[in-house]
Design an enzyme around this catalytic site. Structure first.
Site, PDB file in Angstrom:
ATOM      1  N   HIS A 205       0.822  -1.220   0.000  1.00  0.00           N
ATOM      2  CA  HIS A 205       0.000   0.000   0.000  1.00  0.00           C
ATOM      3  C   HIS A 205       0.856   1.270   0.000  1.00  0.00           C
ATOM      4  O   HIS A 205       0.340   2.363  -0.237  1.00  0.00           O
ATOM      5  CB  HIS A 205      -0.923  -0.005   1.218  1.00  0.00           C
ATOM      6  CG  HIS A 205      -2.302   0.496   0.919  1.00  0.00           C
ATOM      7  ND1 HIS A 205      -2.569   1.436  -0.062  1.00  0.00           N
ATOM      8  CD2 HIS A 205      -3.515   0.185   1.458  1.00  0.00           C
ATOM      9  CE1 HIS A 205      -3.863   1.685  -0.096  1.00  0.00           C
ATOM     10  NE2 HIS A 205      -4.466   0.938   0.812  1.00  0.00           N
TER      11      HIS A 205
ATOM     12  N   ASP B 299      -2.180   1.967  -4.798  1.00  0.00           N
ATOM     13  CA  ASP B 299      -3.465   2.397  -4.228  1.00  0.00           C
ATOM     14  C   ASP B 299      -4.494   1.277  -4.354  1.00  0.00           C
ATOM     15  O   ASP B 299      -4.450   0.475  -5.292  1.00  0.00           O
ATOM     16  CB  ASP B 299      -3.973   3.646  -4.948  1.00  0.00           C
ATOM     17  CG  ASP B 299      -3.082   4.860  -4.696  1.00  0.00           C
ATOM     18  OD1 ASP B 299      -2.438   4.886  -3.636  1.00  0.00           O
ATOM     19  OD2 ASP B 299      -3.050   5.748  -5.566  1.00  0.00           O
TER      20      ASP B 299
END
Length: 424
Positions: free
Chosen positions: A396, A400
């Protein structure tokens, strides 16, 4: 008589320390030239250390699990003549084996060069006199079999190389009526108070360190998508029927590799490596797909290089070649490193959902679950379809959530409409 000293070799890549993973000899053993003496572990592979001389082992320089400096004394061998006590002509490693996890401190011994055929299992007496803490040589499968049968391995005479206990030895032991449990059923209900300590060394230690490092450093998140693979399975069956005899059988894996290649054209951020120390993301045009491969010695990840330039059958052949090399201990360090994205599957054991751990410094790993037939509603009708989940993980810090979902959905679209895999 003289002494030939073998020092820990320089494996290369600027490595200053190497872990001693396993000895294949002990003090007092007679060894011959080119016989494997020990396995040492680098960050990427297991390397065999051969003997450059004939002689007798008189000293070992370390214990399994010990990290030794390059150039330190590894082993001393008594030889005819003057020997090289002052300076060792350190042998170059003769074989790079894949990084094979070794969960037990003692594993299968390798026979000496030009080993004789394995003797037939013969139980030469009711039991073997071993010390209570002495650990007999046996494979993990044999150890599990012995536990299932309620047999203490230290009481079983081994007929394999170096006294290794084989499955046949367990059967011979049972036939002589020496087991505390007369049948496997009785053994299953017998009380047990045994304990076993397993030293975490070699590749098992490397795996533990890498997995811990990956989960601590990367911001993992997973995304699961359901895919109807009926059409792609029909195409696969058709191609195998038409071309299987001449080109080889296709599994689902080369189709998944192709889907990755095509989807990555629109999502290049998934085919990347992240250097979190330098804070640099490197996106790569080449698609080097790591294909997780299960073997008897553990999980390995050989790399299909330049998947973007391979046809279905080319990918299938390379996957098969690499898997075979990994399982047989023939894969090189180069074949086990350098991936840009990883594909992992447990095949028929794939379950419904999984949460793969990233293979740092990669930022994406695509996990394949098993195919199951389920009733689905298609155009208002209930029909039986072949369904499969993709359970994938992403970093992450780089990827995204929306992009990850769109990437997996792109793969889904390609697999559900397989013609689009080949439309340029």
């Amino acid at each position: 008589m003289g002494t030939h000293v073998i020092k820990m070799p320089d494996i290369g890549e600027g490595i200053a320390e190497v872990e001693l993973s396993q000895w294949h000899v002990k003090v007092g053993d007679l060894v011959v030239e080119d016989q494997v003496l020990a396995d040492v572990m680098t960050d990427k592979a297991m390397v065999d250390i051969p003997s450059p001389v004939h002689g007798k082992v008189i000293a070992l320089g370390g214990q399994p699990g010990e990290v030794m400096a390059v150039g330190s004394v590894l082993i001393s061998i008594e030889v005819e003549g003057a020997g090289n006590l002052k300076e060792s002509a350190t042998p170059a490693p003769v074989k790079e084996a894949p990084a094979a996890p070794k969960a037990e401190a003692v594993v299968e011994s390798k026979p000496a060069a030009a080993a004789a055929p394995r003797p037939a299992p013969v139980c030469q007496g009711p039991m073997v006199a071993r010390e209570a803490d002495e650990r007999p040589l046996a494979s993990p499968a044999v150890r599990k079999h012995a536990l299932d049968l309620g047999i203490q391995l230290r009481l079983v005479r081994g007929s394999g190389p170096a006294g290794r206990v084989l499955h046949e030895d367990l059967e011979a032991y049972l036939a002589q009526g020496q087991s505390n449990a007369s049948t496997p059923v009785a053994a299953a209900y017998a009380q047990r108070n045994d304990e076993e300590q397993i030293q975490v060394i070699g590749m098992r230690r490397k795996i533990a360190q890498r997995m811990q490092d990956a989960t601590q450093r990367a911001a993992h998140f997973s995304y699961v998508e359901e895919i109807d693979v009926t059409a792609i399975e029909e195409l696969r069956a058709h191609l195998n029927e038409k071309h299987g005899a001449s080109r080889g059988k296709l599994t689902l894996l080369p189709f998944l590799v192709r889907a990755l290649v095509v989807a990555l054209r629109d999502f290049p951020q998934m085919n990347a490596r992240y250097d979190d120390e330098a804070q640099v993301i490197t996106r790569l045009g080449a698609v080097h797909v790591g294909v997780a491969t299960q073997s008897d010695v553990g999980l390995m990840v050989p790399v299909v290089r330049h998947a973007e330039a391979r046809s279905l059958w080319d990918s299938a052949a390379e996957i098969a070649r690499l898997a075979n090399a990994a399982r047989n201990g023939k894969a090189s360090r180069d074949e086990l490193s350098g991936s840009t994205i990883t594909l992992t599957s447990l095949g028929a054991l794939g379950g419904i959902v999984s949460t793969p751990v990233l293979n740092l410094p990669e930022v994406a790993i695509v996990g394949v679950n098993k195919i199951v037939e389920r009733p689905m509603v298609v155009k208002g009708q209930v029909v039986i379809r072949k369904m499969m989940n993709l359970s994938s993980s992403f970093d992450h810090r780089v990827v995204d959530g929306m992009d990850a979902a769109l990437f997996i959905q792109a793969i889904r679209g390609l697999l559900e409409q397989p013609a689009t895999l080949f439309v340029e």
